[in-house]
Enzyme design. Sequence first.
Site, mmCIF file in Angstrom:
data_model
loop_
_atom_site.group_PDB
_atom_site.id
_atom_site.type_symbol
_atom_site.label_atom_id
_atom_site.label_comp_id
_atom_site.label_asym_id
_atom_site.label_seq_id
_atom_site.Cartn_x
_atom_site.Cartn_y
_atom_site.Cartn_z
ATOM 1 N N PRO A 272 0.820 -1.211 0.000
ATOM 2 C CA PRO A 272 0.000 0.000 0.000
ATOM 3 C C PRO A 272 0.859 1.270 0.000
ATOM 4 O O PRO A 272 1.903 1.315 0.656
ATOM 5 C CB PRO A 272 -0.767 -0.114 1.325
ATOM 6 N N TYR A 314 -5.562 13.460 -13.359
ATOM 7 C CA TYR A 314 -6.582 12.397 -13.268
ATOM 8 C C TYR A 314 -7.977 12.958 -13.029
ATOM 9 O O TYR A 314 -8.875 12.182 -12.657
ATOM 10 C CB TYR A 314 -6.264 11.451 -12.093
ATOM 11 N N CYS A 341 0.547 28.538 -16.145
ATOM 12 C CA CYS A 341 0.067 29.205 -17.360
ATOM 13 C C CYS A 341 -0.787 28.310 -18.259
ATOM 14 O O CYS A 341 -0.639 28.326 -19.473
ATOM 15 C CB CYS A 341 1.275 29.661 -18.153
ATOM 16 N N GLU A 342 -1.629 27.473 -17.657
ATOM 17 C CA GLU A 342 -2.479 26.608 -18.486
ATOM 18 C C GLU A 342 -3.871 26.604 -17.881
ATOM 19 O O GLU A 342 -4.011 26.592 -16.650
ATOM 20 C CB GLU A 342 -1.946 25.163 -18.494
ATOM 21 N N TYR A 370 1.175 11.008 -3.444
ATOM 22 C CA TYR A 370 1.280 11.485 -4.826
ATOM 23 C C TYR A 370 1.065 13.000 -4.909
ATOM 24 O O TYR A 370 0.509 13.503 -5.888
ATOM 25 C CB TYR A 370 0.292 10.724 -5.733
HETATM 26 N N1 LLP Z 1 2.970 -1.376 -6.034
HETATM 27 C C1 LLP Z 1 3.168 -1.064 -7.336
HETATM 28 C C2 LLP Z 1 3.921 -1.991 -8.172
HETATM 29 C C3 LLP Z 1 2.644 0.121 -7.863
HETATM 30 O O1 LLP Z 1 2.848 0.413 -9.144
HETATM 31 C C4 LLP Z 1 1.922 1.009 -7.024
HETATM 32 C C5 LLP Z 1 1.369 2.262 -7.554
HETATM 33 C C6 LLP Z 1 1.748 0.650 -5.669
HETATM 34 C C7 LLP Z 1 2.282 -0.548 -5.219
HETATM 35 C C8 LLP Z 1 1.018 1.523 -4.686
HETATM 36 O O2 LLP Z 1 -0.292 1.731 -5.035
HETATM 37 P P1 LLP Z 1 -1.282 2.503 -4.042
HETATM 38 O O3 LLP Z 1 -1.503 1.641 -2.824
HETATM 39 O O4 LLP Z 1 -0.670 3.794 -3.679
HETATM 40 O O5 LLP Z 1 -2.520 2.663 -4.836
HETATM 41 N N2 LLP Z 1 -0.062 8.859 -9.200
HETATM 42 C C9 LLP Z 1 -1.304 8.143 -9.076
HETATM 43 C C10 LLP Z 1 -1.123 6.760 -8.493
HETATM 44 C C11 LLP Z 1 -0.163 5.905 -9.275
HETATM 45 C C12 LLP Z 1 0.119 4.595 -8.635
HETATM 46 C C13 LLP Z 1 1.130 3.822 -9.392
HETATM 47 N N3 LLP Z 1 1.507 2.600 -8.767
HETATM 48 C C14 LLP Z 1 -2.289 8.979 -8.269
HETATM 49 O O6 LLP Z 1 -1.940 10.066 -7.847
HETATM 50 O O7 LLP Z 1 -3.432 8.570 -8.096
#
Ligand code: LLP
Length: 417
Positions: A272, A314, A341-342, A370
Site C-alpha cells: 500500500p 486524473y 500558465c495553463e 502522490y
Molecule cells: N505497487 C506497485 C507496483 C505500484 O505500481 C503502485 C502504484 C503501488 C504498489 C502503490 O499503489 P497505491 O496503494 O498507492 O494505490 N499517481 C497516481 C497513483 C499511481 C500509482 C502507481 N503505482 C495517483 O496520484 O493517483
Amino acid sequence: MNHSILLKVAGKYGTPVYVYDEDRIRKNFRDFLLAFRSRYPKSKVFYALKANTSLAILNVLKEEGSKADVVSAGELKAALKAGFEGEEIIYTNNAKTREDIMLAIDSNVLLNIDSMDELNRVHDILKSRNKSIRISFRVNPCIDPKTHPKISTGIRESKFGIHIEEDLAFKAYRFARELDNVEIKGVHMHIGSQITDKKPFIEALDKLMAFVKKLREKLDLELDFVDVGGGLGIDYNSDDTISPDELAESLVQVLDRWSKRTGYEPELWLEPGRYVVGNAGVLLCEVQSVKETPYKQFINVDCGFNTLLRPAMYDSFHRIENLSGKGRGGNKTYDVVGNICESGDVLGKERNLPETKAGDILAIHDTGAYGFSMSSQYNSRPRPPEVLLWGDSAELIREREEIKDLFRNQRIPEDLI
Ligand code: LLP
C-alpha cells in the site's frame, strides 16, 4: 488536523507547504497491517515509497515494522538511507537499466522481473559478476480494476508484467527455474490504484492462486510469497470505498479456499502507498486574489499543478477548505485555480466556500500521497517544503527550494556567455 496549528505552520514556513500528521500515518499503517496479520499471520506489508518518499516518513514507517516497495534507484537509495535492509526491499520496474540491476544485486534486494528480455539481461549481468539474486515475476492477470485508466495497471493492454494468458508467465518461471544464479521466491501483481471495490482484487488473486497451483503441480515450484501489490483506495469525496478489514477479509477467504485445496500457505505480501499516507497530508496555500468574470468566480492561489498534479492529471477531487474563513458567511461557488500558465490548472472546480479574500489560507486535503512526490519545477517554481506534525509540534522535514536551486545543475557554454 487542528486548524490553528495549520495556520501557525503557514505563518512560520510560508505557503505553499505540505503538512503531514505523523500519528495518522502510524495509525493508517497499523490498521492496514493488523487487518491482514490478524487474519493471516504470514502477511507482510511493503510501503510503496512512490506515494511519499520523504526520509522522515520512511523512518516513521520503518519504526512501525514496514518493509519497502521501490521503483527506481533513487527510491532504493532512499529506503536504504531510512534503514531498510536489502532483504526488506522489493524492487519493481518495467525498464530497469544495467545500473539499476547492478545496484539491486549489490544491495541484495528482491528483484521483481517484468519481462523475459529483462530476465536474460539480469542473468547475463549475474554471470559476468559471479553473483546471484532473489527474484519474483510481475504477472499480468488481465483484470479491470474499474479505476482511472491512467492507473489501471493489470488490464490486457497494460505495459506491465508478463501475461498469465497464453502460458507466458508459466514459461517465464519454467525458464528461470533452470538458471543457476536466480532464486525464485514469489509472484507479484499490481492491478491498479485508488480501487474502491473488493471485486477486482478478489478476481485477480483467484487467478494468481490458480497460477501458483499450476507452478506447483507442473514445475514442482513452491513459491514463498504471493504479492498482490497496492491499490486500496481512500475516501477523497465521500467515496464508497472499502476498508483494509474488508479487503483483508476477502483476500484471506480466497487464500484459505486455495490452501484447503492445495495444503499450501504462501506468505501474503502487500504494497500500500496511498492508504498509508494519503489522508495524513494537506497542502496549504495562500489566496493571492479573487476574480469575478461574467461567467465564473476564481480564487487564485500560490500553488498549481506543479505542486499538486492529481486534479490536472486524473481529474481527481480533493476537498478544499478555507482555514481563514471560519465564521464568515456568504458562501459562494468558486473555481480554485493555480498559478500555472495553463487553463487545465484547476485545483477545485465549482467549490462552495465562504466569502474568500486575498491572504486567506486554504487547505487542500488528502494530499499526503502522490502530492509532493509528483511535484515539479514547471514554470520555474521551486518546490515547497514539507512539515511533519507530531501532536502540537511541527518539524520541517524538507526545506523549501529556492530560486537559485533552479539553476544549480545548469551550464552555459563559454561561447554563449
Ligand atoms: N505497487 C506497485 C507496483 C505500484 O505500481 C503502485 C502504484 C503501488 C504498489 C502503490 O499503489 P497505491 O496503494 O498507492 O494505490 N499517481 C497516481 C497513483 C499511481 C500509482 C502507481 N503505482 C495517483 O496520484 O493517483
